[in-house]
Enzyme design. Structure first.
Site, mmCIF file in Angstrom:
data_model
loop_
_atom_site.group_PDB
_atom_site.id
_atom_site.type_symbol
_atom_site.label_atom_id
_atom_site.label_comp_id
_atom_site.label_asym_id
_atom_site.label_seq_id
_atom_site.Cartn_x
_atom_site.Cartn_y
_atom_site.Cartn_z
ATOM 1 N N VAL A 11 0.847 -1.188 0.000
ATOM 2 C CA VAL A 11 0.000 0.000 0.000
ATOM 3 C C VAL A 11 0.883 1.238 0.000
ATOM 4 C CG1 VAL A 11 -1.893 -1.151 1.222
ATOM 5 C CG2 VAL A 11 -0.152 0.082 2.525
ATOM 6 N N SER A 12 0.299 2.354 -0.371
ATOM 7 C CA SER A 12 1.007 3.631 -0.333
ATOM 8 C C SER A 12 0.495 4.443 0.849
ATOM 9 C CB SER A 12 0.771 4.406 -1.637
ATOM 10 O OG SER A 12 -0.590 4.780 -1.729
ATOM 11 N N THR A 13 1.087 5.621 1.058
ATOM 12 C CA THR A 13 0.644 6.467 2.160
ATOM 13 C C THR A 13 -0.783 6.966 1.936
ATOM 14 O OG1 THR A 13 1.716 8.325 1.039
ATOM 15 C CG2 THR A 13 2.951 7.223 2.792
ATOM 16 N N ASP A 15 -3.136 5.100 0.872
ATOM 17 C CA ASP A 15 -4.033 3.971 1.140
ATOM 18 C C ASP A 15 -3.380 3.122 2.217
ATOM 19 O OD1 ASP A 15 -5.794 1.869 1.105
ATOM 20 O OD2 ASP A 15 -5.096 1.048 -0.802
#
Length: 197
Positions: A11-13, A15
């Site tokens: 995931v990214s920041t 999400d």
């Protein structure tokens, strides 16, 4: 021990929750999930690195989508090729891809062919450009792939007992490049164990 099924979630920041990916992976029969949180400031994926060191021939890696595994087409191709060399199957749930099936193998064969075609085009353009530069009296050539910082990192990782294949993967160069760098140092000795594939 039988063949194992591993899951990978990234995931990214933007999400932060792994919940939806992990739920889908567990439902697909995954026994262990490796979770990475990726930020634009860091290219590190420590859990993916652990996964790559964990998998063995006959195992399966499951992801929810292709973009969860690779950050680019080149990255994805490199990873899928690594899995294939190790005899590890790749399953992508949302795209319904399974490299254990003929259709899944065909999918990555097409990707590989396109990537090879792109490399050929780049190589041809590079050669044309160098020829034109030489015609104008200019010297040209490929920039070295190893700089002092990468060289030092490779030497330190080797001293720490890391395998040459792993060092090459982390730094993003070929194994022969790593061997060349290590052989330049008289105090670094390549043992048969370290140099094996």
């Amino acid at each position: 021990m039988g063949n194992l099924v591993f899951g990978y979630s990234r995931v990214s920041t933007a999400d932060q929750s792994h919940a939806s990916q992990e739920l889908a992976l567990r439902a697909a029969g995954v026994q262990q999930v490796f979770l990475d949180t990726y930020t634009g400031a860091s290219a590190s994926r420590p859990e993916l690195d652990k996964l790559r060191l964990t998998i063995r021939q006959g195992d399966t890696v499951v992801v929810t989508r292709l973009d969860r595994l690779g950050r680019s087409a080149k990255d994805l191709l490199n990873l899928s090729s690594e899995f294939e060399e190790k005899g590890v199957n790749l399953v992508v749930l949302e795209q319904n891809i399974n490299t254990a099936t003929p259709e899944g193998k065909l999918f990555f064969t097409i990707i590989s062919a396109m990537a090879e075609f792109e490399r050929s085009l780049i190589s041809a353009r590079t050669k044309d450009g160098l020829a034109a530069a030489r015609a104008r009296g200019m010297k040209g050539g490929r920039k070295p792939v190893m700089n002092p910082a990468k060289t030092l990192a490779a030497q330190n990782m080797f001293r720490d007992g890391r395998h040459v294949s792993e060092i090459a993967s982390v730094i993003g160069v070929s194994r022969p490049t790593i061997y060349k760098v290590l052989n330049q140092r008289a105090d670094v000795e390549l043992t048969p164990i370290q140099s094996s594939t």
